[in-house]
Write an enzyme that holds these catalytic residues in place. Structure first.
Site, short mmCIF file in Angstrom:
data_model
loop_
_atom_site.label_atom_id
_atom_site.label_comp_id
_atom_site.label_asym_id
_atom_site.label_seq_id
_atom_site.Cartn_x
_atom_site.Cartn_y
_atom_site.Cartn_z
N PRO A 142 0.97 -1.28 0.16
CA PRO A 142 -0.04 -0.15 0.01
C PRO A 142 0.72 1.28 0.12
O PRO A 142 1.86 1.38 0.92
CB PRO A 142 -0.77 -0.06 1.40
CG PRO A 142 -0.68 -1.57 1.57
CD PRO A 142 0.51 -2.04 1.08
N HIS B 47 -5.16 -14.60 9.62
CA HIS B 47 -4.42 -13.06 9.28
C HIS B 47 -5.16 -11.94 9.76
O HIS B 47 -4.73 -10.88 9.60
CB HIS B 47 -3.89 -13.10 7.68
CG HIS B 47 -3.38 -14.15 7.07
ND1 HIS B 47 -2.26 -14.68 7.73
CD2 HIS B 47 -3.66 -15.00 6.03
CE1 HIS B 47 -1.75 -15.70 7.05
NE2 HIS B 47 -2.70 -15.74 6.01
N ARG C 166 1.50 -11.24 5.74
CA ARG C 166 2.99 -11.28 5.49
C ARG C 166 3.36 -10.79 7.00
O ARG C 166 4.61 -10.56 7.28
CB ARG C 166 3.39 -10.37 4.39
CG ARG C 166 3.04 -11.17 2.91
CD ARG C 166 3.64 -10.13 1.78
NE ARG C 166 5.09 -10.41 1.82
CZ ARG C 166 5.95 -10.19 1.02
NH1 ARG C 166 5.50 -9.40 -0.17
NH2 ARG C 166 7.17 -9.97 0.91
N ARG D 258 22.75 15.92 -7.56
CA ARG D 258 22.21 14.65 -7.19
C ARG D 258 22.49 14.08 -8.35
O ARG D 258 21.78 13.92 -9.43
CB ARG D 258 20.83 14.49 -6.59
CG ARG D 258 20.73 15.56 -5.30
CD ARG D 258 21.60 15.08 -4.20
NE ARG D 258 21.30 13.82 -3.72
CZ ARG D 258 20.35 13.52 -2.88
NH1 ARG D 258 19.67 14.46 -2.27
NH2 ARG D 258 20.00 12.19 -2.38
N ARG E 33 14.30 -2.11 -7.61
CA ARG E 33 12.86 -1.85 -7.82
C ARG E 33 12.39 -1.89 -9.53
O ARG E 33 13.39 -1.28 -10.03
CB ARG E 33 12.13 -0.45 -7.21
CG ARG E 33 12.44 -0.33 -5.48
CD ARG E 33 11.59 -1.53 -4.88
NE ARG E 33 10.26 -1.36 -5.14
CZ ARG E 33 9.28 -0.81 -4.37
NH1 ARG E 33 9.71 0.00 -3.26
NH2 ARG E 33 8.16 -0.97 -4.49
#
Length: 280
Positions: A2, A91, A110, A152, A261
């Protein structure tokens, strides 16, 4: 996992039946979450009133006059408001029973989420005090982002997912915002112009706002507090669409891995300035 829109959807969903209610009791079936749930909450919480429910980054903050519950949904968690007679299933780790006959139930297959309690000033909590601005506030603007970009060399996608720069821009929404801005995800952050920073800031705001309106994105475990999925998945342009046609030019969507990712992009619509630039 989420992200900000899913957490904001959760906040809005639970607020009407939780805010302003006194806590009758807390049932902790399994307190082995990312951090152990404090067993003393069984004594501390009954009788306290939930004064407000706010969100900071991906944390939900349930305020009482004695302290705050800090809830993080982790990788697979969700919160639902149910009648107190609703039986728990596998859960369902925590129930917060309220005086109005409802309960706030935490479900997390999880168990990577967290329920923390603090009686110190909330803004000084170690999880919150170093966070960047909220993306949907005026504090996050083009001038702020452009200033942070200077010097950066980090890939821009990794950069905007840094919660110390701006909170809540998770993987899904970083990919979508960069696509709409026409910015390749591997470009060094410092290479963006002020014009590009302006576009990116605007698209981060519009993408997140649209996702909140759609109830977030359900890719696996997330459900809204009324048990429904989020529908923003139907509006995704690039995320999870490797080898499918770009919605703007029909070129195949590509995928690379940045900082562990997945980054999805159209190399035709999102040009890389220099493919030899080293990124991290």
């Amino acid at each position: 996992m989420p992200e900000l829109p899913e957490v904001e959807t959760t906040r809005k969903g639970i607020q009407p039946k939780v805010e302003g209610q006194a806590i009758q009791k807390i049932i902790i079936r399994n307190g082995k979450l990312r951090w152990p749930v404090d067993p003393s909450l069984v004594e501390k919480l009954p009788g306290l009133v939930v004064l407000s429910i706010k969100r900071r980054a991906k944390y939900l903050l349930l305020e009482t006059d004695q302290g705050h519950l800090i809830i993080h949904l982790g990788m697979s968690g969700n919160l639902r408001v149910l009648p107190q007679h609703e039986p728990a299933v596998k859960h369902d780790h925590i129930d917060l029973l309220l005086e109005n006959g409802f309960l706030l139930r935490y479900h997390d297959p999880r168990r990577f989420g967290s329920w923390l309690w603090t009686e110190a000033p909330i803004q000084e909590h170690s999880l919150l005090k170093s966070l960047g601005p909220e993306p949907l506030t005026d504090a996050f603007n083009a001038e702020y982002l452009f200033q942070k970009l200077q010097g950066r060399k980090t890939a821009i996608k990794t950069f905007i997912m840094n919660n110390q720069i701006v909170v809540g821009v998770g993987n899904i929404y970083a990919n979508e915002s960069l696509f709409l801005s026409g910015i390749h995800p591997t470009r060094p952050a410092q290479s963006l112009t002020l014009t590009e920073a302006t576009k990116l800031t605007a698209h981060i705001k519009t993408v997140l706002s649209a996702a909140i309106e759609q109830g977030g994105t359900t890719l696996k475990d997330f459900l809204t507090p009324d048990g429904k999925p989020g529908y923003f998945e139907q509006k995704l342009n690039v995320y999870g669409r490797e080898n499918l046609p770009c919605p703007q030019c029909d070129s195949a969507i590509e995928k690379v891995v940045l900082n562990q990712r997945a980054a999805y992009f159209c190399s035709n619509c999102q040009k890389q300035l220099d493919s030899t630039v080293k990124i991290k």
